[in-house]
Design a protein around this motif. Structure first.
Motif, PDB file in Angstrom:
ATOM      1  N   ALA A  80       0.898  -1.311  -0.032  1.00 55.15           N
ATOM      2  CA  ALA A  80       0.044  -0.113  -0.057  1.00 55.15           C
ATOM      3  C   ALA A  80       0.886   1.138   0.013  1.00 55.15           C
ATOM      4  O   ALA A  80       2.018   1.369   0.657  1.00 55.15           O
ATOM      5  CB  ALA A  80      -0.848  -0.162   1.200  1.00 55.15           C
ATOM      6  N   THR A  81       0.479   2.193  -0.932  1.00 57.59           N
ATOM      7  CA  THR A  81       1.229   3.516  -0.851  1.00 57.59           C
ATOM      8  C   THR A  81       0.484   4.535  -0.378  1.00 57.59           C
ATOM      9  O   THR A  81      -0.742   4.625  -0.563  1.00 57.59           O
ATOM     10  CB  THR A  81       1.513   4.024  -2.309  1.00 57.59           C
ATOM     11  N   LYS A  82       1.207   5.373   0.806  1.00 59.12           N
ATOM     12  CA  LYS A  82       0.605   6.292   1.672  1.00 59.12           C
ATOM     13  C   LYS A  82       0.941   7.679   1.032  1.00 59.12           C
ATOM     14  O   LYS A  82       2.299   7.875   0.815  1.00 59.12           O
ATOM     15  CB  LYS A  82       0.958   6.209   3.021  1.00 59.12           C
ATOM     16  N   ILE A  83       0.009   8.519   0.715  1.00 61.05           N
ATOM     17  CA  ILE A  83       0.427   9.858   0.103  1.00 61.05           C
ATOM     18  C   ILE A  83      -0.288  11.034   1.198  1.00 61.05           C
ATOM     19  O   ILE A  83      -1.453  10.996   1.410  1.00 61.05           O
ATOM     20  CB  ILE A  83      -0.293  10.112  -1.398  1.00 61.05           C
ATOM     21  N   GLU A  84       0.584  11.781   1.694  1.00 58.80           N
ATOM     22  CA  GLU A  84       0.083  12.605   2.697  1.00 58.80           C
ATOM     23  C   GLU A  84       0.716  13.974   2.421  1.00 58.80           C
ATOM     24  O   GLU A  84       2.001  14.228   1.727  1.00 58.80           O
ATOM     25  CB  GLU A  84       0.247  12.257   4.133  1.00 58.80           C
ATOM     26  N   ILE A  85       0.251  15.283   2.848  1.00 60.03           N
ATOM     27  CA  ILE A  85       0.652  16.561   2.831  1.00 60.03           C
ATOM     28  C   ILE A  85       1.507  16.753   4.117  1.00 60.03           C
ATOM     29  O   ILE A  85       0.890  16.539   5.036  1.00 60.03           O
ATOM     30  CB  ILE A  85      -0.334  17.520   2.599  1.00 60.03           C
ATOM     31  N   THR A  86       2.660  17.121   4.118  1.00 60.21           N
ATOM     32  CA  THR A  86       3.576  17.295   5.264  1.00 60.21           C
ATOM     33  C   THR A  86       4.008  18.731   5.100  1.00 60.21           C
ATOM     34  O   THR A  86       4.380  19.295   4.196  1.00 60.21           O
ATOM     35  CB  THR A  86       4.800  16.187   5.319  1.00 60.21           C
ATOM     36  N   ASP A  87       4.276  19.369   6.490  1.00 59.55           N
ATOM     37  CA  ASP A  87       5.109  20.569   6.584  1.00 59.55           C
ATOM     38  C   ASP A  87       5.831  20.453   7.600  1.00 59.55           C
ATOM     39  O   ASP A  87       5.480  20.367   8.832  1.00 59.55           O
ATOM     40  CB  ASP A  87       3.854  21.649   6.695  1.00 59.55           C
ATOM     41  N   GLU A  88       7.229  20.734   7.534  1.00 59.00           N
ATOM     42  CA  GLU A  88       8.046  20.659   8.534  1.00 59.00           C
ATOM     43  C   GLU A  88       8.788  22.080   8.842  1.00 59.00           C
ATOM     44  O   GLU A  88      10.028  21.965   8.977  1.00 59.00           O
ATOM     45  CB  GLU A  88       9.199  19.522   8.106  1.00 59.00           C
ATOM     46  N   ALA A  89       7.947  23.021   8.776  1.00 58.24           N
ATOM     47  CA  ALA A  89       8.347  24.445   8.919  1.00 58.24           C
ATOM     48  C   ALA A  89       9.180  25.036   7.630  1.00 58.24           C
ATOM     49  O   ALA A  89       9.536  26.089   7.887  1.00 58.24           O
ATOM     50  CB  ALA A  89       9.176  24.749  10.239  1.00 58.24           C
ATOM     51  N   GLY A  90       9.086  24.342   6.604  1.00 56.59           N
ATOM     52  CA  GLY A  90       9.671  25.068   5.466  1.00 56.59           C
ATOM     53  C   GLY A  90       8.784  25.125   4.088  1.00 56.59           C
ATOM     54  O   GLY A  90       9.066  25.310   3.248  1.00 56.59           O
ATOM     55  N   GLY A  91       7.582  24.801   4.552  1.00 53.23           N
ATOM     56  CA  GLY A  91       6.546  24.856   3.609  1.00 53.23           C
ATOM     57  C   GLY A  91       5.967  23.420   3.224  1.00 53.23           C
ATOM     58  O   GLY A  91       6.703  22.502   3.641  1.00 53.23           O
ATOM     59  N   GLU A  92       4.826  23.506   2.725  1.00 49.92           N
ATOM     60  CA  GLU A  92       4.077  22.133   2.655  1.00 49.92           C
ATOM     61  C   GLU A  92       4.730  21.204   1.259  1.00 49.92           C
ATOM     62  O   GLU A  92       5.503  21.970   0.436  1.00 49.92           O
ATOM     63  CB  GLU A  92       2.705  22.223   2.267  1.00 49.92           C
ATOM     64  N   PHE A  93       4.779  20.153   1.359  1.00 50.54           N
ATOM     65  CA  PHE A  93       5.325  19.080   0.442  1.00 50.54           C
ATOM     66  C   PHE A  93       4.493  17.838   0.583  1.00 50.54           C
ATOM     67  O   PHE A  93       3.819  17.515   1.537  1.00 50.54           O
ATOM     68  CB  PHE A  93       6.661  19.100   0.267  1.00 50.54           C
ATOM     69  N   VAL A  94       4.595  17.204  -0.591  1.00 55.46           N
ATOM     70  CA  VAL A  94       3.949  15.968  -0.523  1.00 55.46           C
ATOM     71  C   VAL A  94       4.721  14.784  -0.316  1.00 55.46           C
ATOM     72  O   VAL A  94       5.898  14.671  -0.752  1.00 55.46           O
ATOM     73  CB  VAL A  94       2.984  15.706  -2.037  1.00 55.46           C
ATOM     74  N   GLU A  95       4.373  13.821   0.625  1.00 55.57           N
ATOM     75  CA  GLU A  95       5.238  12.825   0.989  1.00 55.57           C
ATOM     76  C   GLU A  95       4.798  11.467   0.613  1.00 55.57           C
ATOM     77  O   GLU A  95       3.453  11.114   0.957  1.00 55.57           O
ATOM     78  CB  GLU A  95       5.537  12.714   2.345  1.00 55.57           C
ATOM     79  N   VAL A  96       5.546  10.642  -0.310  1.00 50.70           N
ATOM     80  CA  VAL A  96       4.951   9.290  -0.610  1.00 50.70           C
ATOM     81  C   VAL A  96       5.711   8.159  -0.050  1.00 50.70           C
ATOM     82  O   VAL A  96       6.996   8.150  -0.060  1.00 50.70           O
ATOM     83  CB  VAL A  96       5.075   9.305  -2.015  1.00 50.70           C
TER      84      VAL A  96
END
Length: 68
Positions: free
Chosen positions: A15-31
């Protein structure tokens, strides 16, 4: 969002998980895939997506050409 094959569990290592993440440097998508948390994920900056999508689509087409 989780993408997985019909008949598989959403907790499958395939299964592939796709989520929006923000580590204080702006949002990005993590797969990621749960079977490979150590190296099984990528982070995509929205500004990089058009070029990444084009490259991935090109390589997918090459796979299909070579599998005939």
């Amino acid at each position: 969002m989780t993408v997985y094959h019909v008949g598989e569990s959403m907790y499958s290592e395939l299964a592939t998980k796709i989520e929006i993440t923000d580590e204080a440097g702006g949002e990005f998508v993590e797969v990621s895939q749960s079977g490979r948390n150590d190296i099984g994920k990528i982070a995509i900056n929205p500004e990089e997506w058009p070029e990444l999508r084009e490259a991935i689509n090109r390589m997918i087409q090459e796979c299909r050409k070579n599998s005939r």
